[in-house]
Design a protein around this motif. Structure first.
Motif, short mmCIF file in Angstrom:
data_model
loop_
_atom_site.label_atom_id
_atom_site.label_comp_id
_atom_site.label_asym_id
_atom_site.label_seq_id
_atom_site.Cartn_x
_atom_site.Cartn_y
_atom_site.Cartn_z
N PHE A 115 47.48 82.21 -59.98
CA PHE A 115 48.16 83.06 -59.01
C PHE A 115 47.67 84.49 -59.22
O PHE A 115 48.01 85.12 -60.23
CB PHE A 115 49.68 82.98 -59.19
CG PHE A 115 50.22 81.60 -58.97
CD1 PHE A 115 50.59 81.18 -57.69
CD2 PHE A 115 50.35 80.70 -60.02
CE1 PHE A 115 51.08 79.91 -57.47
CE2 PHE A 115 50.85 79.43 -59.81
CZ PHE A 115 51.21 79.03 -58.53
N ASP A 116 46.86 84.96 -58.31
CA ASP A 116 46.28 86.31 -58.37
C ASP A 116 47.31 87.27 -57.77
O ASP A 116 47.46 87.34 -56.55
CB ASP A 116 44.97 86.30 -57.57
CG ASP A 116 44.23 87.62 -57.65
OD1 ASP A 116 44.85 88.65 -57.99
OD2 ASP A 116 43.02 87.64 -57.33
N VAL A 117 48.01 87.99 -58.65
CA VAL A 117 49.14 88.82 -58.22
C VAL A 117 48.97 90.22 -58.80
O VAL A 117 49.26 90.45 -59.98
CB VAL A 117 50.49 88.22 -58.68
CG1 VAL A 117 51.66 89.05 -58.15
CG2 VAL A 117 50.63 86.76 -58.27
N PRO A 118 48.51 91.19 -58.02
CA PRO A 118 48.29 92.54 -58.55
C PRO A 118 49.54 93.15 -59.19
O PRO A 118 49.43 93.85 -60.20
CB PRO A 118 47.85 93.33 -57.32
CG PRO A 118 47.27 92.31 -56.40
CD PRO A 118 48.07 91.07 -56.62
N LEU A 119 50.70 92.91 -58.61
CA LEU A 119 51.93 93.52 -59.11
C LEU A 119 52.80 92.52 -59.86
O LEU A 119 54.03 92.59 -59.82
CB LEU A 119 52.71 94.15 -57.95
CG LEU A 119 51.97 95.23 -57.17
CD1 LEU A 119 52.86 95.80 -56.07
CD2 LEU A 119 51.48 96.36 -58.08
N LEU A 120 52.19 91.62 -60.58
CA LEU A 120 52.93 90.60 -61.31
C LEU A 120 53.90 91.21 -62.31
O LEU A 120 55.07 90.83 -62.36
CB LEU A 120 51.95 89.66 -62.03
CG LEU A 120 52.54 88.46 -62.79
CD1 LEU A 120 51.57 87.29 -62.76
CD2 LEU A 120 52.87 88.81 -64.24
N VAL A 121 53.45 92.17 -63.09
CA VAL A 121 54.30 92.79 -64.09
C VAL A 121 55.39 93.62 -63.42
O VAL A 121 56.57 93.58 -63.83
CB VAL A 121 53.47 93.66 -65.06
CG1 VAL A 121 54.37 94.44 -66.01
CG2 VAL A 121 52.49 92.79 -65.83
N GLU A 122 55.03 94.34 -62.36
CA GLU A 122 55.98 95.21 -61.68
C GLU A 122 57.09 94.42 -60.99
O GLU A 122 58.23 94.89 -60.89
CB GLU A 122 55.26 96.06 -60.64
CG GLU A 122 54.28 97.06 -61.22
CD GLU A 122 52.90 96.48 -61.46
OE1 GLU A 122 51.94 97.25 -61.53
OE2 GLU A 122 52.76 95.24 -61.60
#
Length: 205
Positions: A115-122
């Motif tokens: 899952f390519d998620v730029p805001l995963l941590v946010e």
């Protein structure tokens, strides 16, 4: 979101310009299915996309191009300058992205789903939905150089995006593994990905 449990689920994230998309492509070469949340968001905001009418209703025609697509530049400026507008936009996009993400994951037969998620941590929502978090890291100066070179954005625009994202330290703290993609060749990066794939692939003790 209910994801298929038989596959290894990897959350891939990194700051803008980190090289996350390159790593996603390398993982795909090893056989991973890639679910790209940014690509889903772009499709939703193309002419006729599922987010266009809700965005038009919430923000007005000024944020829709004559061709029917979202005016991404204007919306980006609004979201950076108005936290309330950003929240309204996210309230429209995130459920739609989540639905499509689930559909793609459930439709995959691959043993590994990335899952390519730029805001995963946010987001604070993704950690419990993946088995592993892979962070692609690089120096902030490298991020700025890469993004200005490829997009033509000003340094101020890139800094604004970076400021809206989690810090390098926060991403690294959330990671099960970190790949440092700075000053390395594509072959070197590929070797790092290969080692991680061998380590994490299903069936490995």
């Amino acid at each position: 979101m209910t994801l298929r449990t038989s596959a290894l689920r990897i959350g891939l994230t990194g700051g803008i310009g980190s090289g996350k998309s390159t790593v996603a492509a390398l993982l795909a070469e090893h056989g991973a299915a890639i679910v790209d949340s940014d690509a889903i968001a772009r499709r939703l905001t193309l002419p006729g996309g599922g987010a266009i009418e809700p965005i038009r209703a919430a923000f007005g025609m000024a944020y829709i191009h004559p061709d029917g697509a979202l005016d991404r530049t204007r919306m980006r400026e609004l979201a950076f300058n108005d936290p309330g507008a950003k929240q309204r936009l996210e309230a429209i996009l995130h459920p739609l992205i989540g639905q499509e993400t689930e559909a793609q994951a459930l439709g995959s037969a691959e043993p590994v789903i990335v899952f390519d998620v730029p805001l995963l941590v946010e987001s604070g929502r993704w950690r419990v939905r993946v088995d592993k978090v892979l962070v692609i890291d690089c120096l902030e100066a490298t991020q700025m150089q890469r993004v200005t070179a490829r997009s033509g954005w000003s340094l101020e625009a890139v800094r604004a995006v970076m400021a809206s994202q989690a810090s390098r330290a926060s991403r690294r703290a959330a990671a099960d593994a970190v790949i440092f993609n700075d000053g390395v060749t594509l072959d070197h990066l590929g070797a790092d990905v290969s080692r991680l794939w061998t380590w994490w692939k299903p069936g490995n003790p």
